[in-house]
Design an enzyme around this catalytic site. Structure first.
Site, PDB file in Angstrom:
ATOM      1  CG  ASP A 110      61.707  25.453   7.940  1.00  0.00           C
ATOM      2  OD1 ASP A 110      62.531  26.366   7.730  1.00  0.00           O
ATOM      3  OD2 ASP A 110      61.162  24.812   7.037  1.00  0.00           O
ATOM      4  CE1 TYR A 157      83.848  23.290  18.299  1.00  0.00           C
ATOM      5  CE2 TYR A 157      83.965  25.203  16.868  1.00  0.00           C
ATOM      6  CZ  TYR A 157      83.638  23.877  17.070  1.00  0.00           C
ATOM      7  OH  TYR A 157      83.088  23.150  16.046  1.00  0.00           O
ATOM      8  CG  HIS A 191      74.918  21.152  16.888  1.00  0.00           C
ATOM      9  ND1 HIS A 191      75.797  21.897  16.143  1.00  0.00           N
ATOM     10  CD2 HIS A 191      73.795  21.055  16.132  1.00  0.00           C
ATOM     11  CE1 HIS A 191      75.238  22.234  14.994  1.00  0.00           C
ATOM     12  NE2 HIS A 191      74.014  21.742  14.967  1.00  0.00           N
ATOM     13  CE  LYS A 197      80.713  21.649  21.442  1.00  0.00           C
ATOM     14  NZ  LYS A 197      79.788  20.815  22.204  1.00  0.00           N
ATOM     15  NE  ARG A 207      78.309  27.625  11.398  1.00  0.00           N
ATOM     16  CZ  ARG A 207      78.396  27.019  10.219  1.00  0.00           C
ATOM     17  NH1 ARG A 207      77.981  25.774  10.086  1.00  0.00           N
ATOM     18  NH2 ARG A 207      78.891  27.642   9.179  1.00  0.00           N
TER      19      ARG A 207
END
Length: 196
Positions: free
Chosen positions: A172, A135, A66, A75, A63
């Site tokens: 990808d 988180y 971001h 965070k 993931r």
């Protein structure tokens, strides 16, 4: 300080901190404080959390990376089940470490936490069969404010553990696996992020 040990500015990057809570255990189990505002303030970490999040992911899920554009979030991340490799990339253009990354393995056994200040891209790779990730964040989620970086951007050069494959010029994950053959698993959105 009370119940935490803080390693500040890890990897020489200001704003990234490893936090290790004191774990009190015996043959019945254990107890620990996962967050204590007073102890954090004594360590010079004066963040104000507004939301707690939790996710579950299976092995090979990656993931990230971001970040939030207009409403950056600090965070405090930890793993309550399993094992992940957690990464932060400095996105602060005025920082002397702009574009640098730092990664740490977070596990249910080591109970380490990673505090990532505002202004960083963040991501993680699941190395166990299942991982549960918790988180705290310093700002609410704002739809449409998310940005991202390719997880395999060669200009950043994150060294993801156990990942095998050759860069094909895109984010990808096709052709990438973990060492045991588990394919990397990215969301469609994460496959489209560009370079720094």
């Amino acid at each position: 300080m009370g119940q935490i040990k803080v390693d500040k500015n890890v990897g020489g990057i200001e704003g990234l901190h490893i936090i290790e809570p004191a774990v009190h255990g015996d043959n019945r189990g254990y107890f620990m404080e996962t967050y204590n505002q007073r102890d954090m303030a004594e360590a010079g970490l004066n963040m104000n959390f507004v939301q707690d999040n939790q996710s579950m992911s299976v092995k090979g899920v990656l993931r990230g990376l971001h970040f939030q554009k207009q409403y950056p979030q600090g965070k405090l991340v930890r793993v309550i089940k399993g094992r992940v490799f957690d990464v932060a990339v400095d996105m602060r253009k005025d920082s002397k470490t702009y574009g640098k990354w730092y990664g740490v393995e977070l596990t249910e056994e080591n109970k380490k936490q990673f505090y990532i200040s505002e202004g960083f891209a963040h991501g993680f790779l699941v190395l166990s069969d299942v991982a549960e990730f918790c988180y705290k964040v310093t700002d609410f989620y704002h739809p449409g404010d998310e940005g991202g970086l390719a997880w395999n951007d060669p200009t950043i050069g994150v060294k993801w553990p156990e990942v095998k494959g050759q860069y094909n010029g895109t984010a990808d994950s096709e052709g990438y696996t973990l060492a045991d053959g588990t394919p990397l698993n990215l969301s469609d959105k994460d496959k489209k992020w560009g370079k720094l």
